[in-house]
Design a protein around this motif. Structure first.
Motif, PDB file in Angstrom:
ATOM      1  N   HIS A 135       6.272  35.329 -12.360  1.00 54.58           N
ATOM      2  CA  HIS A 135       5.601  36.065 -13.435  1.00 54.58           C
ATOM      3  C   HIS A 135       5.779  35.355 -14.770  1.00 54.58           C
ATOM      4  N   GLU A 136       7.018  34.912 -15.043  1.00 56.99           N
ATOM      5  CA  GLU A 136       7.290  34.261 -16.319  1.00 56.99           C
ATOM      6  C   GLU A 136       6.517  32.952 -16.454  1.00 56.99           C
TER       7      GLU A 136
ATOM      8  N   LYS B 231       3.642  32.297 -14.778  1.00 60.69           N
ATOM      9  CA  LYS B 231       2.213  32.562 -14.654  1.00 60.69           C
ATOM     10  C   LYS B 231       1.579  32.861 -16.006  1.00 60.69           C
ATOM     11  N   THR B 232       2.280  33.623 -16.853  1.00 59.08           N
ATOM     12  CA  THR B 232       1.703  34.021 -18.138  1.00 59.08           C
ATOM     13  C   THR B 232       1.380  32.826 -19.029  1.00 59.08           C
ATOM     14  N   PRO B 233       2.349  31.936 -19.332  1.00 54.65           N
ATOM     15  CA  PRO B 233       1.994  30.785 -20.181  1.00 54.65           C
ATOM     16  C   PRO B 233       1.038  29.817 -19.504  1.00 54.65           C
TER      17      PRO B 233
ATOM     18  N   THR C  28      -1.381  30.578 -17.437  1.00 54.87           N
ATOM     19  CA  THR C  28      -2.726  31.163 -17.563  1.00 54.87           C
ATOM     20  C   THR C  28      -3.284  30.943 -18.960  1.00 54.87           C
ATOM     21  N   SER C  29      -2.407  31.111 -19.960  1.00 62.78           N
ATOM     22  CA  SER C  29      -2.844  30.907 -21.345  1.00 62.78           C
ATOM     23  C   SER C  29      -3.218  29.451 -21.591  1.00 62.78           C
TER      24      SER C  29
ATOM     25  N   ASP D 179       2.901  27.657 -25.635  1.00 61.90           N
ATOM     26  CA  ASP D 179       3.183  28.008 -24.239  1.00 61.90           C
ATOM     27  C   ASP D 179       3.909  26.877 -23.509  1.00 61.90           C
TER      28      ASP D 179
ATOM     29  N   ARG E 183      10.563  38.255 -26.568  1.00 61.49           N
ATOM     30  CA  ARG E 183       9.725  37.323 -25.825  1.00 61.49           C
ATOM     31  C   ARG E 183       8.774  36.566 -26.755  1.00 61.49           C
ATOM     32  N   GLU E 184       8.239  37.265 -27.759  1.00 62.48           N
ATOM     33  CA  GLU E 184       7.299  36.617 -28.682  1.00 62.48           C
ATOM     34  C   GLU E 184       7.984  35.546 -29.510  1.00 62.48           C
TER      35      GLU E 184
END
Length: 334
Positions: A137-138, A140-142, A144-145, A175, A293-294
């Protein structure tokens, strides 16, 4: 004297003698002197063969009974333990239930060892499964971005305004930096999970922590001179992670206090930052849990610290404090 021919025929080769004095009115009148050769042991046993046979039968029966009881006592629990172990191997996990009876204390100890091993394997399997889910998950997010920004740039590069192009490139760089931070933290976590402490690893806490604090203007070290059983590298990772966490929480002052007892050394990391809310106190050691996280937080720092501390026979705890946060690290004294 040598035994007579008759005595030798008995096969004994020895003769027994007995002498009895004859006295009357305190005067010795004579001696009764007798001798005999003992019977041959085989002939004696043969004479009592019925009794000997009966005794042998009784001994054999008792032996067979003891063997049967022992087999019945041990075979059932051993077979049940074997079936449980095969079940764990077949399902690649799961926990074991204690048997109704084990028969002996040794089998009970063995059964408890099986249960503890199965529990440890189940916990490890759950940890790895959850960890893999969090990692995917961690990442996948960056990813995908990055992929979305790269596709937009490739399709609309000529039509895109300079400020939009700069924004998408900035997103890619941000990212990418997050992915690098995640990889670095994962490597630190893997290293901390596989630390093999050496008994001769010791470090003087005051100079070591002052050396680390020299890189941070907000940190000061105070307390007793103490020597702990830990490598300087591991101590540096522990202190750096806790200090970085405090700075990330807005701390402007971090005090490291050292207290030595007869058995251990305690280091308290106290800061004046925003602290930890009551609802998050139980989750701070969970992998990938972060409230920043941000700002680039990975949620792995405290997990790395706990793994390192526990690998060296110590423990870490979050203390109650009116302001900021305070972590106490306990390490064995050298």
């Amino acid at each position: 004297p040598q035994p007579s021919y008759a005595s030798i025929s008995r096969g004994s080769g020895i003769r027994l003698f007995a002498a009895f004095p004859v006295k009357f009115e305190k005067r010795l009148w004579g001696v009764v002197y007798m001798s005999r050769t003992p019977n041959n042991i085989l002939k004696h046993l043969y004479a009592f063969r019925d009794r000997a046979f009966l005794v042998a039968l009784v001994v054999l029966a008792i032996t067979l009974l003891i063997g049967w009881v022992t087999t019945r006592t041990l075979r059932g629990p051993i077979r049940a333990l074997s079936q449980q172990a095969q079940g764990v191997a077949a399902t690649k996990g799961g926990t074991l239930e204690p048997l109704a009876h084990y028969g002996t204390s040794e089998l009970a100890a063995l059964g408890q060892s099986f249960i503890d091993m199965a529990d440890a394997l189940e916990k490890r399997s759950t940890y790895i499964r959850d960890f893999a889910t969090h990692v995917s998950h961690e990442f996948k997010t960056p990813l995908t971005s990055i992929r979305g920004s790269a596709e937009l740039l490739s399709e609309h590069l000529e039509d895109m305004k300079p400020e939009e192009r700069a924004r998408f490139l900035g997103n890619i760089q941000k990212d990418t930096s997050r992915l690098k931070a995640l990889v670095d933290r994962l490597l630190e976590l893997a290293k901390s999970d596989n630390v093999v402490p050496l008994f001769d690893d010791t470090v003087d806490l005051i100079p070591a922590l002052k050396h680390i604090a020299g890189s941070y203007s907000e940190v000061q070290v105070e307390g007793d001179q103490a020597t702990a059983r830990i490598s300087e590298e591991s101590l540096g990772m522990i202190a750096s992670n806790l200090i970085e966490n405090a700075l990330g929480a807005g701390a402007t002052k971090i005090i490291l206090t050292i207290v030595e007892t007869t058995k251990d050394c305690k280091i308290v990391f106290k800061d004046n930052g925003s602290g930890i809310s009551p609802g998050n106190r139980a989750k701070i050691y969970d992998a990938f849990f972060t409230t920043k996280r941000e700002a680039g937080g990975t949620g792995l720092g405290l997990g790395i610290v706990r793994s390192l501390v526990e690998a060296h026979g110590g423990e870490i705890s979050l203390l109650e404090t009116a302001e900021g946060a305070a972590f106490q690290v306990r390490l064995p004294s050298a």
